[in-house]
Design an enzyme around this catalytic site. Structure first.
Site, short mmCIF file in Angstrom:
data_model
loop_
_atom_site.label_atom_id
_atom_site.label_comp_id
_atom_site.label_asym_id
_atom_site.label_seq_id
_atom_site.Cartn_x
_atom_site.Cartn_y
_atom_site.Cartn_z
N GLY A 195 3.82 43.38 -40.37
CA GLY A 195 3.49 41.97 -40.21
C GLY A 195 4.15 41.42 -38.97
O GLY A 195 4.74 42.16 -38.18
N LYS A 196 4.04 40.11 -38.82
CA LYS A 196 4.61 39.44 -37.65
C LYS A 196 6.13 39.57 -37.62
O LYS A 196 6.73 39.67 -36.56
CB LYS A 196 4.21 37.96 -37.69
CG LYS A 196 4.55 37.17 -36.44
CD LYS A 196 4.02 35.75 -36.55
CE LYS A 196 4.38 34.93 -35.32
NZ LYS A 196 3.90 33.54 -35.42
N TYR A 197 6.74 39.58 -38.80
CA TYR A 197 8.20 39.54 -38.87
C TYR A 197 8.83 40.81 -39.45
O TYR A 197 10.04 40.87 -39.57
CB TYR A 197 8.65 38.34 -39.72
CG TYR A 197 8.13 37.02 -39.23
CD1 TYR A 197 8.64 36.43 -38.07
CD2 TYR A 197 7.12 36.34 -39.91
CE1 TYR A 197 8.17 35.21 -37.61
CE2 TYR A 197 6.64 35.11 -39.46
CZ TYR A 197 7.17 34.56 -38.31
OH TYR A 197 6.70 33.34 -37.84
N SER A 198 8.01 41.80 -39.80
CA SER A 198 8.59 42.97 -40.46
C SER A 198 7.67 44.18 -40.40
O SER A 198 6.48 44.05 -40.11
CB SER A 198 8.90 42.65 -41.93
OG SER A 198 7.68 42.37 -42.61
N GLU A 199 8.25 45.34 -40.72
CA GLU A 199 7.49 46.57 -40.95
C GLU A 199 7.81 47.02 -42.37
O GLU A 199 8.96 46.92 -42.81
CB GLU A 199 7.86 47.64 -39.93
CG GLU A 199 7.39 47.29 -38.52
CD GLU A 199 7.47 48.48 -37.58
OE1 GLU A 199 8.47 49.23 -37.66
OE2 GLU A 199 6.56 48.65 -36.77
N ASP A 248 2.23 30.99 -47.68
CA ASP A 248 1.46 32.07 -47.03
C ASP A 248 0.65 32.85 -48.07
O ASP A 248 0.61 34.08 -48.05
CB ASP A 248 2.41 33.00 -46.27
CG ASP A 248 1.67 33.85 -45.23
OD1 ASP A 248 0.52 33.50 -44.87
OD2 ASP A 248 2.24 34.86 -44.77
#
Length: 403
Positions: A113-117, A221
């Site tokens: 995602g935008k903030y994590s794997e 979200d």
């Protein structure tokens, strides 16, 4: 004594003059705004909000009051975080208890995602599968917020369970360890779901939403990517609480949340004092995509086009009524893009492929979610009581009686 008297007198006059100047200078969003008054004791009271201040306010504060002429508050669970002690919602003061990173081993990558794997992993102590969410470099405040929210929601119905928090000793990169859910990609799963399946899973999702809202938390979200479904076990989990936030009545929040196709109108028109009802719009978009087999249901190419796509379905008359109610204005460019549209009947979306999923009660339920005015939308608890879920509620009652 005379010096004190004259000093006090001139100080009061100075404060009154300063307040008057600030009021005149405050940028006004709308023309009809009740005046602020500053009494000679040094107290400022806003006739707009009813808030009393012990001193004259600076320009920014006055501007905020002027812009918020119609304060919006959640219809339910309004004061949860007002009543609770500060340490419940004060995530900035959270002291994170770090676990041992060596207790977990990465098996394979399952998403990003935008903030994590995100990886599938193994807990080396008990050989059980888990999910490892390795966070990308973000502010510590944001990491603490996600951890605090997950801790507060632990054990709630259909909320993904946070098992541990670890970090790399050298890079200090934090990772969140979650329970494992054997989820099927929604693009593969949704086209196979029956009418009852959709009712069942939406009801399960509502349980998670009502619980988090009751705990004073907005998810912000909600979308298919964040709803894990193990169809074999008929298990659902609401995941990714990275954008979630504590709700405080009257607080203005960042509108750059939620994914574009699931953004509520309040975000697109820059209404900042939104609440839990944002999640109900996102749920409505999800539900529309499922029953009409049209994913995503509102397919905007950017944030402005997203509002255009919504207006082409819900019409512009109700959009304008919404804007007027909250004394909001679209900028000239966006207003031109939106144009004028009549409301499109839900029946226009029914076709041979989705007819078996679209019942009168499904349409009624959808119609009560996809409302411009966030205060008009069903709450999660109200949604669970809707006739659309009668069969699911009956099955659940029967199951509980036999246990």
């Amino acid at each position: 004594m005379h010096l004190i008297f004259f000093f006090s007198y001139f100080l009061r006059r100075y404060l009154l003059l300063l307040c008057a100047i600030l009021i005149l200078r405050a940028p006004l969003a709308h023309s009809l705004i009740p005046p602020l008054t500053c009494v000679n004791t040094g107290t400022v009271e806003s006739d707009v909000t009813g808030i009393r201040f012990d001193r004259c306010l600076d320009t920014d504060s006055l501007a905020k009051i002027s812009l918020s002429t119609v304060m919006s508050k959640a219809r339910v669970y309004t004061d949860v975080n007002v009543i609770r002690p500060k340490d419940y919602w004060d995530y900035e003061s959270l002291n994170v208890q770090w676990g041992e990173q060596d207790d977990y081993e990465v098996v394979r990558k399952v998403g990003r995602g935008k903030y994590s794997e995100v990886f599938e992993g193994i807990n080396m102590n008990n050989n059980e599968k888990c999910i490892i969410k390795i966070l990308k470099p973000v502010k510590k405040k944001k990491i603490r917020r996600e951890i605090k929210i997950l801790q507060n929601l632990c054990g709630g119905p259909n909320i993904v369970k946070l098992l541990d928090v670890v970090r790399d000793q050298h890079s200090k990169t934090p990772s969140l360890i979650f329970e494992y859910v054997n989820s099927t990609d929604f693009k593969v799963l949704y086209p196979t779901l029956t009418d009852y399946d959709i009712r069942y899973y939406i009801y399960e999702l509502l349980k998670a939403l009502d619980f988090c809202h009751s705990q004073g938390i907005m998810h912000r979200d909600v979308k298919p990517h964040n709803v894990m479904i193990d169809h074999e076990l008929r298990k659902l989990r609401l995941i990714d609480w990275g954008l979630a936030e504590f709700y405080h009545p009257g607080k203005e929040y960042n509108v750059r949340v939620a994914s574009r196709y699931f953004k509520g109108p309040e975000l697109l028109v820059d209404l900042q004092d939104y609440d839990y009802s944002l999640d109900m719009w996102s749920l409505g978009c999800m539900f529309a995509g499922m029953i009409f087999r049209k994913e995503p249901f509102f397919y905007g190419h950017d944030n402005q086009d997203q509002l255009v796509k919504i207006a082409k379905v819900l019409g512009t008359d109700e959009l304008n009524a919404y804007l007027n109610k909250y004394q909001l204005e679209l900028d000239t460019q966006l207003e031109a893009l939106v144009g004028r549209h009549s409301r499109k009947p839900w029946s226009k979306f029914i076709n041979a492929d989705n007819r078996h999923l679209v019942s009168p009660e499904a349409i009624d339920y959808l119609d009560k979610l996809l409302r411009y005015d966030h205060q008009d939308r069903l709450t999660a608890k109200e949604a669970m009581a809707h006739p659309y879920f009668a069969q699911v509620r009956a099955a659940e009652s029967s199951r509980m009686r036999t246990q």
